[in-house]
Design a protein around this motif. Structure first.
Motif, mmCIF file in Angstrom:
data_model
loop_
_atom_site.group_PDB
_atom_site.id
_atom_site.type_symbol
_atom_site.label_atom_id
_atom_site.label_comp_id
_atom_site.label_asym_id
_atom_site.label_seq_id
_atom_site.Cartn_x
_atom_site.Cartn_y
_atom_site.Cartn_z
ATOM 1 N N ALA A 60 0.714 -1.194 -0.070
ATOM 2 C CA ALA A 60 -0.036 -0.079 0.031
ATOM 3 C C ALA A 60 0.832 1.272 -0.001
ATOM 4 N N VAL A 61 1.977 1.348 0.773
ATOM 5 C CA VAL A 61 2.749 2.559 0.879
ATOM 6 C C VAL A 61 3.592 2.685 -0.512
ATOM 7 N N GLU A 62 3.972 1.631 -0.818
ATOM 8 C CA GLU A 62 4.776 1.888 -2.277
ATOM 9 C C GLU A 62 3.847 2.268 -3.324
ATOM 10 N N MET A 63 2.495 1.743 -3.296
ATOM 11 C CA MET A 63 1.531 2.175 -4.162
ATOM 12 C C MET A 63 1.322 3.538 -4.117
ATOM 13 N N GLY A 64 1.013 4.203 -3.084
ATOM 14 C CA GLY A 64 1.093 5.687 -2.690
ATOM 15 C C GLY A 64 2.011 6.402 -3.023
ATOM 16 N N LEU A 65 3.279 6.001 -2.745
ATOM 17 C CA LEU A 65 4.592 6.596 -3.248
ATOM 18 C C LEU A 65 4.526 6.734 -4.759
ATOM 19 N N SER A 66 4.478 5.865 -5.365
ATOM 20 C CA SER A 66 4.493 5.627 -6.741
ATOM 21 C C SER A 66 3.543 6.672 -7.468
ATOM 22 N N PHE A 67 2.145 6.751 -6.813
ATOM 23 C CA PHE A 67 1.280 7.483 -7.515
ATOM 24 C C PHE A 67 1.475 9.073 -7.145
ATOM 25 N N LEU A 68 2.396 9.344 -5.867
ATOM 26 C CA LEU A 68 2.589 10.831 -5.799
ATOM 27 C C LEU A 68 3.761 11.069 -6.676
ATOM 28 N N LYS A 69 4.662 10.383 -6.481
ATOM 29 C CA LYS A 69 5.670 10.795 -7.809
ATOM 30 C C LYS A 69 5.430 11.178 -9.024
ATOM 31 N N GLU A 70 4.438 10.310 -9.446
ATOM 32 C CA GLU A 70 3.681 10.585 -10.822
ATOM 33 C C GLU A 70 3.039 11.944 -10.998
ATOM 34 N N MET A 71 2.184 12.118 -9.994
ATOM 35 C CA MET A 71 1.341 13.352 -9.948
ATOM 36 C C MET A 71 2.391 14.526 -9.678
ATOM 37 N N ILE A 72 3.189 14.451 -8.956
ATOM 38 C CA ILE A 72 4.287 15.569 -8.823
ATOM 39 C C ILE A 72 5.097 15.810 -10.337
ATOM 40 N N GLU A 73 5.496 14.899 -10.916
ATOM 41 C CA GLU A 73 6.097 15.042 -12.139
ATOM 42 C C GLU A 73 5.066 15.674 -13.121
ATOM 43 N N GLU A 74 3.824 15.334 -12.812
ATOM 44 C CA GLU A 74 2.943 16.025 -14.004
ATOM 45 C C GLU A 74 2.526 17.309 -13.464
ATOM 46 N N ILE A 75 2.816 17.980 -12.543
ATOM 47 C CA ILE A 75 2.653 19.093 -12.179
ATOM 48 C C ILE A 75 3.742 20.094 -12.779
ATOM 49 N N GLY A 76 4.939 19.371 -12.815
ATOM 50 C CA GLY A 76 6.271 20.160 -13.478
ATOM 51 C C GLY A 76 7.259 20.073 -12.382
ATOM 52 N N PHE A 77 7.285 19.478 -11.206
ATOM 53 C CA PHE A 77 8.391 19.539 -10.313
ATOM 54 C C PHE A 77 9.245 18.147 -10.346
ATOM 55 N N SER A 78 10.372 18.364 -10.065
ATOM 56 C CA SER A 78 11.628 17.281 -9.848
ATOM 57 C C SER A 78 11.878 17.081 -8.583
ATOM 58 N N VAL A 79 11.556 16.377 -7.860
ATOM 59 C CA VAL A 79 11.485 16.253 -6.427
ATOM 60 C C VAL A 79 11.830 14.649 -5.921
ATOM 61 N N GLU A 80 12.402 14.569 -4.600
ATOM 62 C CA GLU A 80 12.973 13.507 -4.201
ATOM 63 C C GLU A 80 12.059 13.201 -2.940
ATOM 64 N N ILE A 81 11.405 11.994 -2.537
ATOM 65 C CA ILE A 81 10.469 11.867 -1.559
ATOM 66 C C ILE A 81 11.064 10.720 -0.438
ATOM 67 N N GLU A 82 11.286 11.331 0.747
ATOM 68 C CA GLU A 82 11.672 10.260 1.859
ATOM 69 C C GLU A 82 10.592 9.767 2.479
ATOM 70 N N LYS A 83 10.452 8.517 2.673
ATOM 71 C CA LYS A 83 9.512 7.825 3.464
ATOM 72 C C LYS A 83 9.926 7.713 4.933
ATOM 73 N N LYS A 84 9.154 8.072 5.848
ATOM 74 C CA LYS A 84 9.496 7.968 7.201
ATOM 75 C C LYS A 84 8.240 7.331 8.036
#
Length: 208
Positions: A60-84
């Motif tokens: 579940a967490v990895e699914m959420g993380l993958s979705f979030l990365k994709e959404m942020i890239e579509e907005i036009g941002f290049s980011v890293e996401i740390e999971k804690k």
């Protein structure tokens, strides 16, 4: 999602083989029985094995993380996401070199929307609910501090003028901060009113 077709003398044996071949646990294994085992003539001739189609339940967490990365890239941002892991929830800390204000949005509305959608995706196929919180540039802590300051500033006004003050609409989490900040302040009460996105807090003089 990789599916594996496995056979065995019994369904239990087929499940055991699937666990071994997929390298997973019973908690994460999902399967569908394709064919029930059948005994043949005299229990020997024409015997048919059990057949199952098995796969590993998506994390579940990895699914959420993958979705979030994709959404942020579509907005036009290049980011890293740390999971804690943060006790009863998972924090996705979004780290970028750009101005993250656009990702946060007015009063955190964009960040809150991304958080809501990420939780929907993460919990879509999970049996138990997991809570994911999004943050960037320590926005959550800064917003909480600003809300606490607002609560005490307005409470002093209410005490001084003996009149209620209606705050702007807020989400449930932000309203909770206001309520909690003033629950031990003598002379004022708080309550929420309104529906949906218009729900807000009213701070009033305490009635004895």
């Amino acid at each position: 999602m990789t599916k594996l077709t496995v056979s065995g003398k019994t369904i239990e044996e087929a499940i055991s083989k699937a666990l071994s071949e997929l390298g997973t646990t019973k908690e994460r294994l999902r399967y569908e029985v394709i064919e029930q085992p059948q005994k043949g003539f005299l229990g020997i001739i024409g015997t048919k094995p059990a057949i199952i189609e098995a796969y590993i339940k998506p994390d579940a967490v990895e699914m959420g993380l993958s979705f979030l990365k994709e959404m942020i890239e579509e907005i036009g941002f290049s980011v890293e996401i740390e999971k804690k892991e943060q006790g009863d929830y998972i924090l996705f800390e979004i780290i970028g070199q750009e101005d993250m204000g656009r990702l946060i949005g007015k009063r955190g509305q964009t960040l809150d929307s991304l958080e809501y959608l990420t939780n929907l995706v993460a919990n879509k196929q999970d049996d138990s609910y997991i809570r994911i919180q999004l943050d960037t540039e320590n926005y959550r802590a800064k917003r909480r501090e600003a809300l606490e300051q607002l609560a005490h500033r307005v409470s002093r006004k209410v005490l001084r003028q003996k009149q209620k003050v209606v705050l702007e609409p807020m989400n449930a989490g932000e309203r909770k901060v206001i309520h909690t900040s003033l629950q031990n302040v003598s002379g004022v009460d708080t309550y929420s009113q309104g529906k949906g996105s218009n729900r807000h807090i009213v701070i009033v003089p305490e009635t004895k």
